[in-house]
Design a protein around this motif. Structure first.
Motif, PDB file in Angstrom:
ATOM      1  N   LYS A   1       0.816  -1.222   0.000  1.00 12.18           N
ATOM      2  CA  LYS A   1       0.000   0.000   0.000  1.00 12.18           C
ATOM      3  C   LYS A   1       0.846   1.267   0.000  1.00 12.18           C
ATOM      4  O   LYS A   1       0.483   2.247  -0.639  1.00 12.18           O
ATOM      5  CB  LYS A   1      -1.029   0.009   1.141  1.00 12.18           C
TER       6      LYS A   1
ATOM      7  N   GLY B   1       1.148   5.368   9.124  1.00 12.88           N
ATOM      8  CA  GLY B   1       1.893   4.389   9.926  1.00 12.88           C
ATOM      9  C   GLY B   1       3.177   5.029  10.449  1.00 12.88           C
ATOM     10  O   GLY B   1       3.579   4.816  11.597  1.00 12.88           O
TER      11      GLY B   1
ATOM     12  N   SER C   1       2.287  -1.005  17.105  1.00 17.32           N
ATOM     13  CA  SER C   1       1.011  -1.702  17.016  1.00 17.32           C
ATOM     14  C   SER C   1       0.331  -1.700  18.393  1.00 17.32           C
ATOM     15  O   SER C   1      -0.890  -1.542  18.495  1.00 17.32           O
ATOM     16  CB  SER C   1       1.269  -3.124  16.508  1.00 17.32           C
TER      17      SER C   1
ATOM     18  N   ARG D   1      -5.373   7.673  19.452  1.00 15.23           N
ATOM     19  CA  ARG D   1      -6.067   7.592  18.155  1.00 15.23           C
ATOM     20  C   ARG D   1      -6.924   8.833  17.898  1.00 15.23           C
ATOM     21  O   ARG D   1      -6.998   9.321  16.782  1.00 15.23           O
ATOM     22  CB  ARG D   1      -6.950   6.342  18.050  1.00 15.23           C
TER      23      ARG D   1
ATOM     24  N   ARG E   1      -4.588   2.108   8.519  1.00 18.19           N
ATOM     25  CA  ARG E   1      -5.461   0.968   8.861  1.00 18.19           C
ATOM     26  C   ARG E   1      -6.928   1.386   8.982  1.00 18.19           C
ATOM     27  O   ARG E   1      -7.823   0.573   8.846  1.00 18.19           O
ATOM     28  CB  ARG E   1      -5.046   0.359  10.216  1.00 18.19           C
TER      29      ARG E   1
ATOM     30  N   ILE F   1      -8.165   4.613   7.644  1.00 21.80           N
ATOM     31  CA  ILE F   1      -8.359   5.868   6.902  1.00 21.80           C
ATOM     32  C   ILE F   1      -9.766   5.922   6.299  1.00 21.80           C
ATOM     33  O   ILE F   1     -10.464   6.919   6.440  1.00 21.80           O
ATOM     34  CB  ILE F   1      -7.286   6.037   5.785  1.00 21.80           C
TER      35      ILE F   1
ATOM     36  N   ARG G   1       1.095  -8.821  14.195  1.00 24.83           N
ATOM     37  CA  ARG G   1       0.665  -7.439  13.982  1.00 24.83           C
ATOM     38  C   ARG G   1      -0.691  -7.397  13.270  1.00 24.83           C
ATOM     39  O   ARG G   1      -1.565  -6.615  13.637  1.00 24.83           O
ATOM     40  CB  ARG G   1       1.728  -6.705  13.163  1.00 24.83           C
TER      41      ARG G   1
ATOM     42  N   ASP H   1      -3.753  -5.508  14.910  1.00 29.54           N
ATOM     43  CA  ASP H   1      -4.348  -4.351  14.214  1.00 29.54           C
ATOM     44  C   ASP H   1      -5.804  -4.602  13.817  1.00 29.54           C
ATOM     45  O   ASP H   1      -6.571  -3.658  13.654  1.00 29.54           O
ATOM     46  CB  ASP H   1      -3.535  -3.990  12.953  1.00 29.54           C
TER      47      ASP H   1
ATOM     48  N   ARG I   1      -8.223  -5.133  17.602  1.00 27.68           N
ATOM     49  CA  ARG I   1      -8.353  -4.125  18.675  1.00 27.68           C
ATOM     50  C   ARG I   1      -9.766  -3.527  18.630  1.00 27.68           C
ATOM     51  O   ARG I   1     -10.402  -3.503  17.566  1.00 27.68           O
ATOM     52  CB  ARG I   1      -7.273  -3.050  18.526  1.00 27.68           C
TER      53      ARG I   1
END
Ligand code: DC
Length: 218
Positions: free
Chosen positions: A15, A34, A80, A89, A115, A117, A165, A169, A172
């Protein structure tokens, strides 16, 4: 409204490469979110310290850290973990929106990758891409990259780190990485960079045309 391309997907999916190429193709500003989360983890910034920064100030801090240092497996794991924190966040979302709405006069639009957006930061982005690839393919790509700077790295280690990870990710509770039908799903497992890129350029052009936005190159 600023033309925005939102890109989400797991580590090693390609990406970042696609986002950079799209940004230079369309004349858009690019934000690697990131890298922002990695900077917060690397500098151990508290929510209070972070809340005093503008997105430009955080980018300046990111630039002062060598890229390799930001991308070690140790920093990836800590990043992470800290990115689960709600208070971090919330501030990061505000900073990223600041970038998405004001990418700078010389740019026609903004591209952000991360992750969450397309789910949280810019859910109404005109073009939303979820870029992924098989875990094994992603681990092979990451292993090749890591080998350049760390001769001791093993494939198994890289594979397990990515798997952990991905799990962290996507499970959560706060803004997990999550695909839904508002995204175009791009699987890069069996494609070259060039093949994925041509496919994505067409998708983006169609999305902007449908929204009545002219993003063609001058
Ligand atoms: O894209 P990256 O691998 O450099 O991201 C590092 C970590 O940061 C990733 O494991 C999860 C976190 N992250 C996030 O939670 N939300 C984002 N928008 C971007 C990254």
């Amino acid at each position: 409204m600023t033309p925005v391309i939102a890109i989400d997907g797991p580590a090693g999916s390609g990406k970042g490469t696609m986002a950079r190429k799209l940004a230079s193709h369309f004349g858009f500003a690019y934000l690697d979110t990131g890298m922002l989360y990695r900077t917060v983890a690397y500098l151990n910034l508290s929510a209070e310290a972070l809340s005093k920064l503008s997105v430009d100030a955080l980018l300046q801090k990111a630039k002062s850290i060598p890229n390799d240092a930001l991308r070690t497996d140790a920093v990836s794991a800590i990043t992470s973990a800290i990115s689960k924190k709600n208070e971090i966040r919330e501030i990061m979302t505000r900073l990223q929106r600041e970038f998405a709405t004001h990418p700078g006069k010389k740019y026609k639009g903004a591209i952000l990758d991360g992750r969450d957006i397309g789910t949280v930061v810019v859910p109404d982005a005109v073009c939303k891409l979820f870029i992924t690839a098989d875990l094994k393919v992603r681990a092979e790509r990451r292993f090749k990259m890591i080998q350049r700077t760390n001769a001791d790295a093993t494939f198994e280690e890289v594979y397990e780190n990515l798997k952990a990870r991905d799990n962290q990710d996507s499970t959560r509770t706060t803004s997990p990485m999550k695909f839904d039908e508002s995204y175009e799903l791009i699987d890069t497992s069996k494609e070259t960079v060039g093949e994925s890129f041509s496919r994505i350029v067409k998708i983006a052009e169609n999305a902007f045309a449908k929204a009545g936005m002219d993003i063609r190159m001058n």
